[in-house]
Write a protein that holds these residues in place. Structure first.
Motif, PDB file in Angstrom:
ATOM      1  N   SER A 339      34.716  59.832  11.176  1.00 46.25           N
ATOM      2  CA  SER A 339      35.535  60.787  10.428  1.00 46.25           C
ATOM      3  C   SER A 339      36.277  61.721  11.372  1.00 46.25           C
ATOM      4  O   SER A 339      35.890  61.900  12.520  1.00 46.25           O
ATOM      5  CB  SER A 339      34.662  61.604   9.474  1.00 46.25           C
ATOM      6  OG  SER A 339      33.950  60.767   8.591  1.00 46.25           O
ATOM      7  N   GLU A 340      37.311  62.350  10.867  1.00 50.39           N
ATOM      8  CA  GLU A 340      38.221  63.203  11.624  1.00 50.39           C
ATOM      9  C   GLU A 340      38.730  64.343  10.741  1.00 50.39           C
ATOM     10  O   GLU A 340      38.848  64.177   9.530  1.00 50.39           O
ATOM     11  CB  GLU A 340      39.445  62.378  12.061  1.00 50.39           C
ATOM     12  CG  GLU A 340      39.476  62.009  13.521  1.00 50.39           C
ATOM     13  CD  GLU A 340      39.949  63.133  14.408  1.00 50.39           C
ATOM     14  OE1 GLU A 340      40.238  64.236  13.892  1.00 50.39           O
ATOM     15  OE2 GLU A 340      40.033  62.908  15.625  1.00 50.39           O
ATOM     16  N   ASP A 341      39.068  65.483  11.358  1.00 51.35           N
ATOM     17  CA  ASP A 341      39.747  66.522  10.578  1.00 51.35           C
ATOM     18  C   ASP A 341      41.254  66.515  10.804  1.00 51.35           C
ATOM     19  O   ASP A 341      41.979  67.358  10.290  1.00 51.35           O
ATOM     20  CB  ASP A 341      39.160  67.904  10.865  1.00 51.35           C
ATOM     21  CG  ASP A 341      39.546  68.477  12.221  1.00 51.35           C
ATOM     22  OD1 ASP A 341      39.997  67.703  13.103  1.00 51.35           O
ATOM     23  OD2 ASP A 341      39.381  69.697  12.422  1.00 51.35           O
ATOM     24  N   PHE A 342      41.738  65.526  11.548  1.00 44.55           N
ATOM     25  CA  PHE A 342      43.179  65.373  11.788  1.00 44.55           C
ATOM     26  C   PHE A 342      43.999  65.412  10.495  1.00 44.55           C
ATOM     27  O   PHE A 342      45.078  66.036  10.461  1.00 44.55           O
ATOM     28  CB  PHE A 342      43.414  64.065  12.541  1.00 44.55           C
ATOM     29  CG  PHE A 342      44.848  63.730  12.836  1.00 44.55           C
ATOM     30  CD1 PHE A 342      45.574  64.437  13.773  1.00 44.55           C
ATOM     31  CD2 PHE A 342      45.478  62.673  12.176  1.00 44.55           C
ATOM     32  CE1 PHE A 342      46.903  64.111  14.053  1.00 44.55           C
ATOM     33  CE2 PHE A 342      46.792  62.343  12.452  1.00 44.55           C
ATOM     34  CZ  PHE A 342      47.504  63.066  13.387  1.00 44.55           C
ATOM     35  N   PRO A 343      43.555  64.778   9.379  1.00 42.86           N
ATOM     36  CA  PRO A 343      44.361  64.819   8.154  1.00 42.86           C
ATOM     37  C   PRO A 343      44.610  66.220   7.605  1.00 42.86           C
ATOM     38  O   PRO A 343      45.544  66.411   6.816  1.00 42.86           O
ATOM     39  CB  PRO A 343      43.532  63.985   7.164  1.00 42.86           C
ATOM     40  CG  PRO A 343      42.724  63.074   8.015  1.00 42.86           C
ATOM     41  CD  PRO A 343      42.385  63.895   9.225  1.00 42.86           C
ATOM     42  N   GLU A 344      43.790  67.200   8.007  1.00 44.28           N
ATOM     43  CA  GLU A 344      44.026  68.574   7.544  1.00 44.28           C
ATOM     44  C   GLU A 344      45.391  69.075   8.013  1.00 44.28           C
ATOM     45  O   GLU A 344      46.004  69.937   7.371  1.00 44.28           O
ATOM     46  CB  GLU A 344      42.926  69.505   8.064  1.00 44.28           C
ATOM     47  CG  GLU A 344      41.524  69.165   7.588  1.00 44.28           C
ATOM     48  CD  GLU A 344      41.267  69.570   6.147  1.00 44.28           C
ATOM     49  OE1 GLU A 344      42.191  70.106   5.499  1.00 44.28           O
ATOM     50  OE2 GLU A 344      40.134  69.350   5.671  1.00 44.28           O
ATOM     51  N   LEU A 345      45.878  68.539   9.128  1.00 45.66           N
ATOM     52  CA  LEU A 345      47.197  68.945   9.628  1.00 45.66           C
ATOM     53  C   LEU A 345      48.326  68.411   8.766  1.00 45.66           C
ATOM     54  O   LEU A 345      49.452  68.904   8.835  1.00 45.66           O
ATOM     55  CB  LEU A 345      47.385  68.451  11.073  1.00 45.66           C
ATOM     56  CG  LEU A 345      46.444  69.030  12.131  1.00 45.66           C
ATOM     57  CD1 LEU A 345      46.646  68.308  13.457  1.00 45.66           C
ATOM     58  CD2 LEU A 345      46.668  70.529  12.301  1.00 45.66           C
TER      59      LEU A 345
END
Length: 413
Positions: A339-345
């Motif tokens: 998982s990643e928090d990149f999509p929050e951008l």
């Protein structure tokens, strides 16, 4: 016929300062910093961006760094690298191993910052070949799922402009030289859950006078394994991991509470909610069966969204990577459970492409047990392992992936 973006990328990266970038990587690896404490890393990146000609700002969202290079009319492209390390004791034996006890770059974020630094410099030096605006972002706290959202909340786009496209990449296990892409779902959602089991403490010699939360927690851990195996359809992809159990202080003391920490991986909100409902039901049921004096506390913590590439954007970037590195190096691996928090951008609407760069040294891959790709993949050190050690020769290619990806989106001069 090779595209202009591919030809230009090869030209701009034909003479990379590889020795300097390797020195930068070793320095970052020696000095890992935990989430929201990336002060030294941020300062190093900011200094490099300023030297390359970027308008540079530090302290965005805490310890985030933003470099902006405006180069005429054209699209705005954001390139992102995460900067934080992990609370892992390094066991690689490398001469440039971590000098911070209990902290290690076990996920490759030091490599990400190195790639970003090299790409930013190459694109700045070759600005006569493209038009548009580059936003180069050093993001804190990816490991805790806080960094991207904190930067957005701190006015990332109001202060520096809203990008038209986001690009990101991640080091991954696998024989060095592959660039996996997926034109859609590429990484799963992640959810942390904490459970507190309340018992009644007492002396270890008189268990009949207590309600032992350790035994209840043990039953709970066992029963939780049935959530995926017995409550989800066989075609659903999900993972439930018990990552921590804490209870007690002495051999002969039955504690008054036990704590269990879980991590869930899912690919849809429906599955996530079903798993959470099952966890709550099982926790309450086990505590009721044990006669616990209080109901358990079930708290949902950090949550990472699914990472879903924009198909058109990712197809464009994958195509140029195929031209630069060879068509056989780019393939669709299917969704990963990471998982990643990149999509929050992305704010739910900005298109993005996110891909992997395999970094396992050839000799490590060849010596790994097994004859098939999956067997070797399971055997080599993975992200978050104390033995995770990317191959230094992947520094140049990792710079090239970002440069070619950016040029595939930016306007030609």
């Amino acid at each position: 016929m090779t595209s202009t973006a591919a030809r230009t990328a090869l030209d701009l990266t034909s003479d990379l300062p590889v020795t300097d970038l390797e020195d930068l990587y070793r320095d970052l690896h020696r000095h890992p910093e935990l989430s929201l404490r990336e002060h030294r890393t941020a300062g190093t990146l900011a200094g490099r961006l300023a030297k390359a000609g970027y308008e540079t700002t530090e302290g965005v969202g805490g310890t985030g760094v933003v470099g902006r290079l405006r180069n005429g009319d054209g699209p705005t492209v954001l390139l992102r690298a995460d900067m934080d390390a992990l609370p892992v004791q390094e066991a690689t034996g490398l001469p440039y191993a971590s000098r911070t006890d209990g902290v290690m770059h076990a996920c490759g974020h030091d490599l990400h910052v190195t790639w970003l630094t090299g790409a930013a410099a190459a694109l700045a030096a070759g600005r006569d070949t493209w038009r548009g605006t580059l936003l180069v972002v050093g993001q804190p706290a990816e490991e805790t799922g806080q960094g991207a959202a904190r930067m957005v909340a701190d006015g990332l786009y109001e202060r520096f402009g809203r990008p038209d496209v986001l690009l990101g990449q991640h080091a991954a296990p696998g024989p060095a030289g592959l660039y996996p892409h997926a034109p859609g779902l590429i990484m799963s959602a992640s959810t942390d859950v904490d459970i507190v089991v309340h018992g009644r403490g007492g002396h270890g010699s008189r268990p009949e006078a207590t309600v032992d939360p350790v035994v209840t927690a043990a039953y709970l851990v066992t029963r939780l394994q049935t959530v995926v195996s017995r409550e989800l359809a066989a075609g659903e992809a999900a993972v439930l991991t018990v990552g921590r159990i804490e209870a007690g202080t002495r051999h002969n003391i039955i504690p008054s509470e036990a704590r269990v920490s879980l991590n869930l991986r899912s690919r849809s909100e429906e599955v996530r909610q079903r798993m959470l409902a099952a966890i709550r039901r099982i926790a309450h049921g086990e505590c009721l069966a044990a006669g616990c004096p209080r109901e358990p506390e079930v708290t949902v913590g950090s949550t990472f969204p699914v990472t879903v590439n924009d198909a058109a954007t990712d197809t464009t970037v994958a195509a140029v990577h195929g031209e630069v590195f060879g068509a056989d190096t780019v393939f669709d691996p299917g969704p990963a459970m990471g998982s990643e928090d990149f999509p929050e951008l992305a704010l739910g609407s900005i298109p993005y492409s996110y891909w992997f760069v395999t970094t396992t040294p050839a000799e490590v891959w060849e010596q790994a047990p097994g004859d098939t790709f999956p067997e070797k993949f399971a055997a080599v050190p993975s992200n978050h392992s104390p033995h995770f050690a990317p191959d230094l020769p992947t520094i140049g290619p990792g710079v090239r992936t970002l440069v070619s990806g950016a040029l595939a989106v930016l306007s030609g001069a």
